[in-house]
Design a protein around this motif. Structure first.
Motif, short mmCIF file in Angstrom:
data_model
loop_
_atom_site.label_atom_id
_atom_site.label_comp_id
_atom_site.label_asym_id
_atom_site.label_seq_id
_atom_site.Cartn_x
_atom_site.Cartn_y
_atom_site.Cartn_z
N LEU A 1 17.38 -1.29 -30.79
CA LEU A 1 17.98 -0.04 -30.30
C LEU A 1 19.29 -0.30 -29.56
O LEU A 1 20.25 0.47 -29.69
N LYS A 2 19.35 -1.37 -28.79
CA LYS A 2 20.57 -1.69 -28.04
C LYS A 2 21.74 -1.94 -28.98
O LYS A 2 22.87 -1.53 -28.71
N ARG A 3 21.48 -2.60 -30.10
CA ARG A 3 22.57 -2.89 -31.04
C ARG A 3 23.15 -1.61 -31.65
O ARG A 3 24.31 -1.59 -32.04
N TRP A 4 22.34 -0.58 -31.77
CA TRP A 4 22.83 0.68 -32.33
C TRP A 4 23.58 1.52 -31.30
O TRP A 4 24.38 2.37 -31.67
N GLY A 5 23.31 1.30 -30.02
CA GLY A 5 24.01 2.02 -28.97
C GLY A 5 23.43 3.41 -28.73
O GLY A 5 22.73 3.96 -29.59
N PRO A 6 23.72 4.00 -27.56
CA PRO A 6 23.12 5.29 -27.20
C PRO A 6 23.51 6.44 -28.11
O PRO A 6 22.71 7.35 -28.35
N ARG A 7 24.71 6.43 -28.65
CA ARG A 7 25.14 7.56 -29.49
C ARG A 7 24.44 7.59 -30.84
O ARG A 7 24.36 8.65 -31.47
N ARG A 8 23.96 6.44 -31.29
CA ARG A 8 23.28 6.39 -32.60
C ARG A 8 21.80 6.06 -32.45
O ARG A 8 21.15 5.65 -33.42
N ARG A 9 21.25 6.30 -31.26
CA ARG A 9 19.85 5.98 -31.00
C ARG A 9 18.92 6.79 -31.91
O ARG A 9 17.95 6.26 -32.45
N HIS A 10 19.22 8.07 -32.07
CA HIS A 10 18.37 8.90 -32.93
C HIS A 10 18.35 8.36 -34.36
O HIS A 10 17.29 8.27 -35.01
N GLU A 11 19.51 7.98 -34.86
CA GLU A 11 19.59 7.41 -36.22
C GLU A 11 18.79 6.12 -36.31
O GLU A 11 18.09 5.87 -37.31
N ALA A 12 18.89 5.29 -35.27
CA ALA A 12 18.14 4.02 -35.26
C ALA A 12 16.64 4.29 -35.30
O ALA A 12 15.90 3.64 -36.05
N HIS A 13 16.17 5.27 -34.52
CA HIS A 13 14.76 5.67 -34.55
C HIS A 13 14.37 6.14 -35.94
O HIS A 13 13.32 5.75 -36.47
N LEU A 14 15.21 6.99 -36.53
CA LEU A 14 14.90 7.54 -37.84
C LEU A 14 14.76 6.44 -38.89
O LEU A 14 13.87 6.50 -39.75
N ARG A 15 15.62 5.46 -38.82
CA ARG A 15 15.55 4.36 -39.80
C ARG A 15 14.22 3.62 -39.70
O ARG A 15 13.61 3.28 -40.72
N ILE A 16 13.76 3.38 -38.48
CA ILE A 16 12.46 2.71 -38.32
C ILE A 16 11.33 3.62 -38.81
O ILE A 16 10.40 3.16 -39.48
N GLU A 17 11.41 4.90 -38.50
CA GLU A 17 10.38 5.84 -38.95
C GLU A 17 10.32 5.90 -40.48
O GLU A 17 9.24 5.95 -41.08
N LEU A 18 11.49 5.87 -41.13
CA LEU A 18 11.52 5.88 -42.59
C LEU A 18 10.97 4.57 -43.16
O LEU A 18 10.28 4.57 -44.19
N LEU A 19 11.28 3.46 -42.50
CA LEU A 19 10.73 2.17 -42.92
C LEU A 19 9.20 2.21 -42.85
O LEU A 19 8.51 1.81 -43.80
N VAL A 20 8.67 2.68 -41.73
CA VAL A 20 7.22 2.78 -41.57
C VAL A 20 6.61 3.65 -42.67
O VAL A 20 5.62 3.29 -43.30
N SER A 21 7.23 4.80 -42.92
CA SER A 21 6.71 5.72 -43.94
C SER A 21 6.71 5.08 -45.32
O SER A 21 5.74 5.21 -46.08
N GLN A 22 7.80 4.37 -45.65
CA GLN A 22 7.85 3.75 -46.98
C GLN A 22 6.84 2.62 -47.10
O GLN A 22 6.19 2.48 -48.14
N LEU A 23 6.69 1.84 -46.04
CA LEU A 23 5.70 0.76 -46.10
C LEU A 23 4.29 1.32 -46.27
O LEU A 23 3.49 0.80 -47.05
N GLU A 24 3.98 2.39 -45.52
CA GLU A 24 2.65 2.99 -45.64
C GLU A 24 2.42 3.54 -47.05
O GLU A 24 1.36 3.35 -47.64
N ARG A 25 3.42 4.22 -47.58
CA ARG A 25 3.28 4.81 -48.93
C ARG A 25 3.18 3.72 -49.99
O ARG A 25 2.36 3.80 -50.91
#
Length: 200
Positions: free
Chosen positions: A139-163
């Motif tokens: 999260l730190k590497r993405w910075g505060p302005r892109r924190r939501h995008e960083a979260h979304l990328r992990i959430e999408l990764l989790v979803s794809q792995l589960e599927r």
């Protein structure tokens, strides 16, 4: 701890373990509270001293499993991404698939409960949303302005792995070795998790 308290804790543990076994064997809908208490050898009244109902006991079983995933799988990913190594990331993918394999018996019951119990949607959403908290360096590497995008990328990764895992290991509709799948998933996800300034 008093004897009475130890007995109460043991009963709670036994209820959780029996519920987990029954959900894994039969699925969520087919298991009743009577099935769980019969397996433990206690009464429905005792069950309700510990849990409000079947959704809560599965939530408790799932909470333990998902908390383990956050620590064991995604804290590991945070360190791997810190290394910047594509090979390490592929090795992480193999470990993530192994985690799903180790927990695959309970995952269909969780999916079934999501379809049947409206309250489970919020529980599942919270569990996925909490995963990036195990990844402070990412999260730190993405910075505060892109924190939501960083979260979304992990959430999408989790979803794809589960599927992927559901279709590959449970349904059998994807034919691939674990190693081949890890390589292809790494091709997709290793660059996708790198902040734009770190991509080659």
């Amino acid at each position: 701890m008093s004897l009475r308290r130890r007995q109460k804790e043991q009963t709670r543990h036994d209820l959780l373990e029996c519920a987990k076994t029954l959900f894994a064997e039969r699925g969520y809908a087919a298991v009743t509270i009577d099935d769980i208490v019969a397996a433990v050898g206690c009464s429905r009244a005792t069950f309700y001293l510990h849990f409000t109902g079947k959704p809560e006991i599965l939530r408790r079983v799932g909470a333990e499993t998902l908390a383990q995933r956050a620590v064991a799988v995604y804290a590991d990913l945070d360190a791997v991404l810190d290394s910047g190594s594509r090979a390490e990331f592929t090795a992480w993918m193999r470990r993530a698939v192994a985690w799903f394999e180790a927990n695959q018996a309970i995952l269909p019951a969780w999916d079934e409960a999501l379809a049947l119990e409206p309250e489970f949607k919020e529980i599942a959403r919270s569990a996925v949303a909490e995963l990036p908290a195990a990844m402070p360096h990412y999260l730190k590497r993405w910075g505060p302005r892109r924190r939501h995008e960083a979260h979304l990328r992990i959430e999408l990764l989790v979803s794809q792995l589960e599927r992927f895992f559901t279709r590959w290991a449970i349904q059998g509709t994807i034919e691939s070795s674990a190693d081949e799948a890890a390589e292809v998933l790494s091709d997709i996800w290793f660059p996708a998790l790198l902040p734009p300034g770190h991509r080659g």
